[in-house]
Write an enzyme that holds these catalytic residues in place. Sequence first.
Site, short mmCIF file in Angstrom:
data_model
loop_
_atom_site.label_atom_id
_atom_site.label_comp_id
_atom_site.label_asym_id
_atom_site.label_seq_id
_atom_site.Cartn_x
_atom_site.Cartn_y
_atom_site.Cartn_z
N LYS A 171 0.81 -1.22 0.00
CA LYS A 171 0.00 0.00 0.00
C LYS A 171 0.84 1.28 0.00
CE LYS A 171 -4.57 -1.17 0.51
NZ LYS A 171 -4.55 -2.58 0.82
N SER A 204 -8.08 1.52 9.11
CA SER A 204 -7.30 1.15 10.28
C SER A 204 -6.19 0.20 9.88
CB SER A 204 -8.20 0.46 11.30
OG SER A 204 -8.65 -0.75 10.76
N GLY A 255 -15.90 -13.22 0.11
CA GLY A 255 -15.83 -11.85 -0.41
C GLY A 255 -15.69 -11.89 -1.92
N ASP A 305 -17.16 -10.36 -4.36
CA ASP A 305 -17.81 -9.23 -5.05
C ASP A 305 -17.27 -8.98 -6.45
OD1 ASP A 305 -15.82 -8.45 -2.85
OD2 ASP A 305 -15.65 -6.77 -4.22
N SER A 349 0.95 -9.82 -0.55
CA SER A 349 0.64 -8.40 -0.53
C SER A 349 0.97 -7.70 0.80
CB SER A 349 -0.84 -8.20 -0.87
OG SER A 349 -1.64 -9.11 -0.14
C1 LIG Z 1 -5.23 -3.59 0.45
C2 LIG Z 1 -4.73 -4.97 0.45
C3 LIG Z 1 -5.09 -5.90 -0.56
C4 LIG Z 1 -6.06 -5.57 -1.67
O1 LIG Z 1 -5.66 -4.48 -2.47
P1 LIG Z 1 -6.72 -3.71 -3.36
O2 LIG Z 1 -5.93 -2.70 -4.08
O3 LIG Z 1 -7.74 -3.12 -2.44
O4 LIG Z 1 -7.35 -4.73 -4.25
C5 LIG Z 1 -4.54 -7.17 -0.51
N1 LIG Z 1 -3.70 -7.53 0.47
C6 LIG Z 1 -3.33 -6.68 1.44
C7 LIG Z 1 -2.38 -7.16 2.47
C8 LIG Z 1 -3.83 -5.37 1.47
O5 LIG Z 1 -3.45 -4.54 2.44
#
Ligand SMILES: *Cc1c(COP(=O)(O)O)cnc(C)c1O
Length: 322
Positions: free
Chosen positions: A51, A75, A205, A207, A302
Amino acid sequence: MVQLEDVLRARGRIVDSVKTTPILKSRQLSKRCEAQIFLKSEHLQTTGSFKIRGATNRVIQAKKEGVKFVAAASSGNHGQAVAYIANNLEIPATIVVPTDANESKVNAIKEYRGSVEYCGTTSAERIPRAKELAEELDGMFIPPYDHPDIIAGQGTVGLEILEQVEDVDTVIVPIGGGGLMSGTLIAIKEKNPNVRVIGVEPELGYDTKLSLERGEITPVEGTHLTIADGIRTTQPGTLTFPILQKYLDELVLVTEDEIRYAMSFVMERMKQLIEPSSATTVAAAMFDKVNLNHEKVVCVISGGNVDLQKLSELLVKTEGSN
Ligand SMILES: *Cc1c(COP(=O)(O)O)cnc(C)c1O
C-alpha cells in the site's frame, strides 16, 4: 484509463521511498504445487504492505500541488502507509479508524506520527468523515484504491515481477478494491500480454467475481466475515473494475480453511509471517484452483501485518508438520 506510462512515471517518483522487495522461492511449495513457485514479498515492504507504493505516488504529488494536510479512512495497511509517507514528506495526516480498531494497528499509525480519529464501525461512516476533515483543513483525501495515482503506484509491483522473474508464465494477485490488481494488470499486460494474470478472492468476499460475471459492479454482503481483512471490500472500484474487465484472465475463490492452511504452510516451512489476504494467492496455487502445469508462477504476497495476539487463532496444523 491508467496506462503503462503512468506506472513507469510512478516508479520514478516513488523509487526512493519504497523497497524493491525480494522474490522468495520455496522448494517445498514448488513440489507441493508441481510448479516453480516464487513469492513477491511485499510483506517485507516498508510499512509491511504494498500500500505504501500507491500512497507515496499520490502524496508526493499532493505535496507538489501545495497540499498541507492529508486524511485517509483505514485502520489497516492503507492507513499505515499514508501516515508513514505523510510523516516522511512532513505533511500532517489524520487517519480515521473504526471505534473497534485493533490497538496494534492504531499504535503503528501513531508511531508514524499520524493523528488518529475514531469514527463508527463501517467505511460508510469513516470515508465521509475523512473527506470532511480534508475539506475543513484545506487538505486532500487519499483513497485506498480508486484513483489513477494509487493504481499506477501499485502497478510498480508488476514491473518488478517482470524484471525479477525471467519468463514468468503466471502471476496470482489478491483482489480487494482492485487497486493492486488493476495496476499490476496494466504493467504486465501492456509489456507482455502472454503472461497470465489470475485474481483471487475469498469465497466470503466474491464481489469482484460476481461483478465480472454480471458485467457490472455488484456489491455483496457479508465480506467482513473473512479472515482476509485486507480484502473485505464489498465491491470493486469504478476505475479499477473496467481494467479488470479488459485484462484479467481468470478469477478464483479460496475458502477460509485454505487461506489458513496456506498461511500456516508458508510460516512453518519458509519462516515468513504473511497476513491472510496474502495467503490467498498461495492457497490458490496449493489447492489446484488454477492449472499450473509446471509453470513459473509468482504469488504476490501483498502484506504481512498480523495482530500477533490473534496469530494462534489463524494458524492450523499442516501435514508433515512437527
Ligand atoms: C489492500 C490490500 C489488498 C487488496 O488491495 P486492493 O488494491 O484493495 O485490491 C490485498 N492484500 C493486502 C495485504 C492489502 O493490504
